[in-house]
Motif scaffolding. Structure first.
Motif, PDB file in Angstrom:
ATOM      1  N   ARG A   1      24.745  48.990  78.710  1.00  0.00           N
ATOM      2  CA  ARG A   1      23.867  49.968  78.050  1.00  0.00           C
ATOM      3  C   ARG A   1      22.656  50.316  78.919  1.00  0.00           C
ATOM      4  NH1 ARG A   1      24.701  51.330  72.955  1.00  0.00           N
ATOM      5  NH2 ARG A   1      26.235  50.186  71.730  1.00  0.00           N
ATOM      6  N   PRO A   2      22.852  50.806  80.141  1.00  0.00           N
ATOM      7  CA  PRO A   2      21.694  51.207  80.951  1.00  0.00           C
ATOM      8  C   PRO A   2      21.094  52.505  80.421  1.00  0.00           C
ATOM      9  CG  PRO A   2      23.722  51.773  82.072  1.00  0.00           C
ATOM     10  CD  PRO A   2      24.120  51.036  80.824  1.00  0.00           C
ATOM     11  N   GLN A   3      19.815  52.665  80.613  1.00  0.00           N
ATOM     12  CA  GLN A   3      19.131  53.882  80.181  1.00  0.00           C
ATOM     13  C   GLN A   3      19.221  54.905  81.305  1.00  0.00           C
ATOM     14  OE1 GLN A   3      18.007  54.256  77.102  1.00  0.00           O
ATOM     15  NE2 GLN A   3      18.726  52.173  76.666  1.00  0.00           N
ATOM     16  N   ILE A   4      20.295  55.665  81.261  1.00  0.00           N
ATOM     17  CA  ILE A   4      20.517  56.647  82.319  1.00  0.00           C
ATOM     18  C   ILE A   4      20.019  58.014  81.901  1.00  0.00           C
ATOM     19  CG2 ILE A   4      22.323  57.799  83.654  1.00  0.00           C
ATOM     20  CD1 ILE A   4      23.845  55.264  83.700  1.00  0.00           C
ATOM     21  N   GLY A   5      19.947  58.284  80.640  1.00  0.00           N
ATOM     22  CA  GLY A   5      19.481  59.594  80.200  1.00  0.00           C
ATOM     23  C   GLY A   5      20.597  60.403  79.618  1.00  0.00           C
ATOM     24  N   LYS A   6      20.331  61.636  79.349  1.00  0.00           N
ATOM     25  CA  LYS A   6      21.280  62.534  78.722  1.00  0.00           C
ATOM     26  C   LYS A   6      22.345  62.972  79.691  1.00  0.00           C
ATOM     27  CE  LYS A   6      18.983  62.599  74.844  1.00  0.00           C
ATOM     28  NZ  LYS A   6      19.514  62.043  73.607  1.00  0.00           N
ATOM     29  N   VAL A   7      23.485  63.356  79.126  1.00  0.00           N
ATOM     30  CA  VAL A   7      24.569  63.882  79.948  1.00  0.00           C
ATOM     31  C   VAL A   7      24.205  65.288  80.383  1.00  0.00           C
ATOM     32  CG1 VAL A   7      26.981  64.543  79.979  1.00  0.00           C
ATOM     33  CG2 VAL A   7      26.259  62.499  78.739  1.00  0.00           C
ATOM     34  N   PRO A   8      24.189  65.576  81.677  1.00  0.00           N
ATOM     35  CA  PRO A   8      23.807  66.929  82.121  1.00  0.00           C
ATOM     36  C   PRO A   8      24.860  67.938  81.700  1.00  0.00           C
ATOM     37  CG  PRO A   8      24.650  65.649  83.962  1.00  0.00           C
ATOM     38  CD  PRO A   8      24.549  64.711  82.804  1.00  0.00           C
ATOM     39  N   PRO A   9      24.489  69.014  81.065  1.00  0.00           N
ATOM     40  CA  PRO A   9      25.462  70.018  80.649  1.00  0.00           C
ATOM     41  C   PRO A   9      26.002  70.773  81.838  1.00  0.00           C
ATOM     42  CG  PRO A   9      23.249  70.793  80.193  1.00  0.00           C
ATOM     43  CD  PRO A   9      23.098  69.387  80.686  1.00  0.00           C
ATOM     44  N   LEU A  10      27.312  71.107  81.756  1.00  0.00           N
ATOM     45  CA  LEU A  10      27.911  71.898  82.823  1.00  0.00           C
ATOM     46  C   LEU A  10      27.468  73.339  82.746  1.00  0.00           C
ATOM     47  CD1 LEU A  10      29.871  71.746  85.177  1.00  0.00           C
ATOM     48  CD2 LEU A  10      31.710  72.384  83.604  1.00  0.00           C
ATOM     49  N   LYS A  11      27.253  73.813  81.528  1.00  0.00           N
ATOM     50  CA  LYS A  11      26.783  75.172  81.336  1.00  0.00           C
ATOM     51  C   LYS A  11      25.410  75.106  80.700  1.00  0.00           C
ATOM     52  CE  LYS A  11      31.320  77.310  80.765  1.00  0.00           C
ATOM     53  NZ  LYS A  11      32.162  78.145  79.896  1.00  0.00           N
TER      54      LYS A  11
ATOM     55  N   LEU B   1      37.453  78.262  61.155  1.00  0.00           N
ATOM     56  CA  LEU B   1      37.797  76.838  61.145  1.00  0.00           C
ATOM     57  C   LEU B   1      36.532  75.990  61.143  1.00  0.00           C
ATOM     58  CD1 LEU B   1      40.580  76.875  63.922  1.00  0.00           C
ATOM     59  CD2 LEU B   1      40.916  77.003  61.438  1.00  0.00           C
ATOM     60  N   SER B   2      36.675  74.792  60.619  1.00  0.00           N
ATOM     61  CA  SER B   2      35.566  73.838  60.681  1.00  0.00           C
ATOM     62  C   SER B   2      35.711  72.986  61.933  1.00  0.00           C
ATOM     63  CB  SER B   2      35.574  72.938  59.440  1.00  0.00           C
ATOM     64  OG  SER B   2      36.755  72.135  59.408  1.00  0.00           O
ATOM     65  N   LEU B   3      34.581  72.672  62.548  1.00  0.00           N
ATOM     66  CA  LEU B   3      34.558  71.815  63.731  1.00  0.00           C
ATOM     67  C   LEU B   3      33.547  70.702  63.461  1.00  0.00           C
ATOM     68  CD1 LEU B   3      35.417  71.135  66.609  1.00  0.00           C
ATOM     69  CD2 LEU B   3      33.655  72.717  67.440  1.00  0.00           C
ATOM     70  N   ARG B   4      34.069  69.516  63.142  1.00  0.00           N
ATOM     71  CA  ARG B   4      33.201  68.425  62.740  1.00  0.00           C
ATOM     72  C   ARG B   4      33.235  67.305  63.787  1.00  0.00           C
ATOM     73  NH1 ARG B   4      35.334  66.236  57.459  1.00  0.00           N
ATOM     74  NH2 ARG B   4      37.341  66.862  58.375  1.00  0.00           N
ATOM     75  N   LEU B   5      32.094  66.603  63.884  1.00  0.00           N
ATOM     76  CA  LEU B   5      31.938  65.482  64.813  1.00  0.00           C
ATOM     77  C   LEU B   5      31.367  64.301  64.059  1.00  0.00           C
ATOM     78  CD1 LEU B   5      31.739  64.089  67.611  1.00  0.00           C
ATOM     79  CD2 LEU B   5      29.501  65.200  67.886  1.00  0.00           C
ATOM     80  N   ARG B   6      32.039  63.185  64.149  1.00  0.00           N
ATOM     81  CA  ARG B   6      31.512  61.951  63.575  1.00  0.00           C
ATOM     82  C   ARG B   6      30.782  61.186  64.680  1.00  0.00           C
ATOM     83  NH1 ARG B   6      36.493  59.693  59.774  1.00  0.00           N
ATOM     84  NH2 ARG B   6      36.412  61.384  58.227  1.00  0.00           N
ATOM     85  N   PRO B   7      29.465  61.214  64.627  1.00  0.00           N
ATOM     86  CA  PRO B   7      28.693  60.648  65.749  1.00  0.00           C
ATOM     87  C   PRO B   7      28.814  59.126  65.824  1.00  0.00           C
ATOM     88  CG  PRO B   7      27.231  61.255  63.959  1.00  0.00           C
ATOM     89  CD  PRO B   7      28.603  61.749  63.564  1.00  0.00           C
ATOM     90  N   SER B   8      28.511  58.606  66.975  1.00  0.00           N
ATOM     91  CA  SER B   8      28.503  57.164  67.230  1.00  0.00           C
ATOM     92  C   SER B   8      27.524  56.897  68.358  1.00  0.00           C
ATOM     93  CB  SER B   8      29.902  56.667  67.616  1.00  0.00           C
ATOM     94  OG  SER B   8      29.851  55.340  68.075  1.00  0.00           O
ATOM     95  N   ARG B   9      26.993  55.724  68.418  1.00  0.00           N
ATOM     96  CA  ARG B   9      26.049  55.365  69.467  1.00  0.00           C
ATOM     97  C   ARG B   9      26.749  54.703  70.654  1.00  0.00           C
ATOM     98  NH1 ARG B   9      20.967  52.770  66.026  1.00  0.00           N
ATOM     99  NH2 ARG B   9      20.517  54.642  64.791  1.00  0.00           N
ATOM    100  N   ALA B  10      28.008  54.927  70.776  1.00  0.00           N
ATOM    101  CA  ALA B  10      28.781  54.261  71.832  1.00  0.00           C
ATOM    102  C   ALA B  10      28.502  54.887  73.185  1.00  0.00           C
ATOM    103  CB  ALA B  10      30.272  54.346  71.516  1.00  0.00           C
TER     104      ALA B  10
ATOM    105  N   ASP C   1      26.899  58.802  77.494  1.00  0.00           N
ATOM    106  CA  ASP C   1      26.586  58.795  76.062  1.00  0.00           C
ATOM    107  C   ASP C   1      27.530  59.772  75.373  1.00  0.00           C
ATOM    108  OD1 ASP C   1      25.467  59.289  73.498  1.00  0.00           O
ATOM    109  OD2 ASP C   1      23.561  58.488  74.207  1.00  0.00           O
ATOM    110  N   LEU C   2      28.445  59.243  74.557  1.00  0.00           N
ATOM    111  CA  LEU C   2      29.447  60.101  73.924  1.00  0.00           C
ATOM    112  C   LEU C   2      28.820  61.083  72.942  1.00  0.00           C
ATOM    113  CD1 LEU C   2      32.494  57.727  73.268  1.00  0.00           C
ATOM    114  CD2 LEU C   2      32.306  59.582  74.922  1.00  0.00           C
TER     115      LEU C   2
END
Length: 756
Positions: free
Chosen positions: A611-621, A486-495, A465-466
């Motif tokens: 589009r499998p329901q795998i869950g959230k991406v596990p954070p490295l930290k 600085l500004s750090l912006r993210l344009r979200p997507s459901r991809a 999940d991006l």
């Protein structure tokens, strides 16, 4: 009144005769009748009327006779003209120099001239009007003056002639006895009749024959000149294997005097001389040549059957080499001809064979040299591969060994930070911690480079999940962006995409970090552009841009465009890792940049259509820990780490948190210690690499088997997807070196001592 007395079908003469007879009879009856009632007068009137009608009929008869006489005169004139025309036609066709005949539409002979059939005296008298066309053909075919082709009977010739009669126009030549020729032309008339012309073409045929002989003589001279100019020896044999032509070079090549060749010489005699002078490359080829050149039976030159037989028994071309001593080699080629004869050519290939032999020897020598050089290159390649593998192992081992004291140093610095009350030493300590963070970043990058270059990097692709992944990176990078304004912006997507989450996180982390590092004002934008089958992730910055001449070297190791940047700003390994990881994953990487306006790095990722329901991406930290008390609940931790400095640093850090730590360097030492103190620890902290081929995972399994299902931590210097899978299978928490203290405190804080 007379209509019933006269037959209208009678001629006028007959009708007049009857009327006269009737009139005479009536007159006689009038004269004899003495009836006083007046019948005599009535009879008289009737007689007068009859006489008038006779006169009218007589005039009609006279006019008819005049018309008949005129018609007879015209008919006689037409007959005279017809006879004159017939005579003229007869005279005309008689003056024709060719034989002429006319058949009507029923194929019956109407007329012919005296020259028709004059070449066949035996049947000429039978060619008269009234003769049918079939009879005419039968007479011609049976004539003794007709010279039939060999093998052709009179009946078959007649059948072919009748078959050709069906055509509208026919022309052919017929050979007669006495070597004479007649050309027959047959044409249809408009009313379906047939006109036949017979023309004597003997003189023309003789002229053609003479011209053909002259042309053949010219061709023979031309062929002779051509043969003499060939660079091959050539000899030609007829179907009886008799010599009919040759050139002078053949005698020179075969070392046979030219005077020995004469027209009609048999192939066998020439072949015997050839066998005495030359050696055949293959012993059995001599008998094969003799059988090949043997005369064939059943061939008749010029006949259709002969041609058919020749085609059916055509010989395949034959080629072989003959050698005279060690000085001359000839290639012989034998080729069949349509008439049953054959031609043989001899080509001197001595120079070619010597060149081929020299080339073969040179090729063998070259192949030997190439083989030797190949072996040398293979040895060099193997040495280079061994050196590269040794380098990779050295970098990996050195990085692993560096992580041990680095982790210990960071733990000592963290422990010292809580014991220093003065701000000045703390500031110095923070600088030391930052330096250690830089070293950690460099060592991690070296490990990544070593892993990617070794070719043993493993890829585990799954659905990612991006939004989750980029959201975590945005949270991690925001403090750095805020520190630089600085500004750090993210344009979200459901991809969702298919990729290895660990490598993909490292790629995007390096791209965002690199963009923040080289941007002084403005900001960084992370955009996602979904497409039909892919998703394009773009990292935009408002930095100084990259010159065209530098776009190739920025992906090399230790390359930084800003030479004044400090080591804390990176060592130029981020983009090198990005390029290698993208190549490993098969994600195309593109770069667009404009000086003074910024740079865009983009990677193309395959879309996850399932589009499998795998869950959230596990954070490295781990996320920022909740506020925890300084003193943790009373715990007993068993720490097994082979490195002394790291073991002491971890022990000191955890003891500051109020934890009782049992430190050991190996599993054997730990078991002896636990036996002596007769205590069961609350948690296990064990290094994955204990040295001497000892695995921390097996140690955890063994201790749990003896002590029960204790919570455990697995410490690794270079965590990989396999290591994460191993920790998940053990149900153990995985920590990477240098160990993050806050994550460790959060894990230990979640535990409850069984003693409380």
């Amino acid at each position: 009144m007379t209509e019933g007395l006269i037959d209208p079908h009678d001629s006028l003469e007959r009708q007049n005769e009857k009327l006269l007879k009737i009139t005479a009879t009536l007159m006689r009856r009038v004269e004899q009748d003495t009836d006083a009632s007046g019948l005599a007068y009535a009879q008289f009137e009737r007689a007068v009327l009859l006489e008038e009608e006779i006169r009218s009929r007589t005039r009609d008869l006279e006019r008819t006779l005049d018309l008949l006489n005129l018609s007879n005169a015209k008919l006689a004139e037409a007959n005279r003209e017809t006879e004159a025309a017939r005579a003229n036609l007869a005279n005309a066709i008689e003056t024709v120099q060719e034989g002429f005949a006319l058949f009507n539409a029923e194929d019956v002979l109407v007329m012919c001239n005296s020259r028709f059939g004059m070449h066949m005296p035996d049947i000429c008298a039978d060619l008269r009007p009234g003769l049918r066309f079939e009879s005419y053909v039968q007479l011609i075919s049976s004539s003794t003056a007709l010279s039939l082709p060999a093998g052709t009977s009179a009946a078959s010739w007649a059948a072919r002639r009748l078959a050709r009669h069906q055509d509208r126009s026919v022309m052919f030549n017929v050979r007669m006895t006495g070597n004479r020729w007649v050309q027959v032309s047959e044409h249809r008339t408009p009313d379906g009749g047939t006109v036949i012309l017979q023309t004597d073409v003997t003189d023309i045929m003789r002229l053609q024959h003479q011209e053909r002989e002259r042309i053949l003589d010219d061709q023979a001279r031309l062929i002779r000149a051509t043969l003499e100019h060939l660079n091959q020896g050539v000899c030609i044999f007829d179907q009886q294997a008799r010599l009919v032509g040759w050139n002078r070079l053949m005698g020179n090549l075969l070392s046979i005097p030219i005077g020995r060749f004469r027209i009609g010489s048999r192939f066998e005699s020439i072949f015997e001389q050839l066998r005495d002078t030359f050696t055949f490359a293959q012993a059995e080829i001599a008998d094969q040549v003799a059988n090949w050149a043997r005369p064939r039976t059943g061939l008749t030159v010029g006949s259709a059957s002969a041609q058919t037989t020749t085609d059916q028994s055509a010989r395949a071309p034959l080629s072989f080499d003959i050698q005279q001593g060690t000085t001359r080699v000839l290639t012989v080629f034998m080729q069949d001809m349509p008439d049953g004869g054959f031609v043989i050519s001899f080509t001197d290939v001595t120079a070619e064979r010597q060149t081929a032999r020299a080339m073969s020897e040179a090729r063998d020598t070259l192949e030997q040299r190439v083989l030797e050089r190949t072996l040398e290159l293979e040895d060099a390649l193997q040495a280079a591969e061994r050196a590269n593998a040794s380098k990779s192992r050295f970098v990996a081992a050195a990085s692993h060994d560096l992580l041990q004291p680095l982790s210990a140093a960071k733990l000592f610095v963290a422990a010292l930070d809580s014991e220093l009350p003065d701000e000045l030493p703390k500031d110095t300590l923070h600088k030391a911690a930052n330096a250690l963070d830089s070293v950690e970043t460099l060592v991690s990058a070296l490990l990544d480079i070593s892993r990617l270059d070794s070719g043993r990097a493993e890829v585990h692709k799954s659905s990612v999940d991006l939004d989750d992944l980029l959201g975590q990176l945005q949270d991690e990078m925001r403090p750095t962006a805020d520190a630089k304004g600085l500004s750090l912006r993210l344009r979200p997507s459901r991809a969702r995409v298919l990729s290895d989450v660990t490598y993909l996180r490292r790629i995007l982390q390096n791209l965002i970090s690199n963009a923040l590092r080289y941007t002084d004002q403005g900001g960084v934008l992370i955009g996602i552009r979904p497409r039909r089958a892919t998703v394009r992730v773009e990292v935009w910055d408002t930095g100084p841009g990259i010159p065209d001449e530098d776009r190739g070297r920025i992906f090399a190791e230790f390359q930084r465009l800003n030479a004044t940047a400090s080591a804390a700003d990176g060592m130029g390994l981020g983009l090198a890792i990005v390029e290698r990881a993208c190549a490993l994953l098969g994600h195309p990487l593109t770069l667009r940049s404009e000086l003074g306006r910024g740079t865009v790095f983009a990677i193309e990722l395959p879309r996850d259509v399932s589009r499998p329901q795998i869950g959230k991406v596990p954070p490295l930290k781990a996320a920022a820990p909740r506020p925890v008390p300084t003193q943790l609940p009373q715990l007993i931790a068993l720490l097994i780490v082979s490195d002394t400095d790291l073991r002491q640093a971890l022990s000191l850090t955890m003891e500051q948190w109020g934890i009782d730590v049992l430190t050991c360097a190996s599993e054997g030492e730990a078991r002896i210690l636990l036996t002596e103190i007769e205590l069961t620890p609350d948690v296990l902290l064990i290094d994955l690499q204990l040295g001497a081929n000892q695995s921390g995972a097996r140690v955890i399994e063994g201790l749990r088997r003896d002590l029960g299902p204790l919570p455990a931590c697995l410490i690794s210097s270079s965590p990989t997807p396999d290591t994460a899978a191993l920790a998940q299978r053990l149900n153990a928490q995985l920590f990477a070196k240098p160990i993050p203290t806050e994550q460790l405190r959060s894990f230990l804080n979640a535990l409850r001592s069984p003693k409380l």
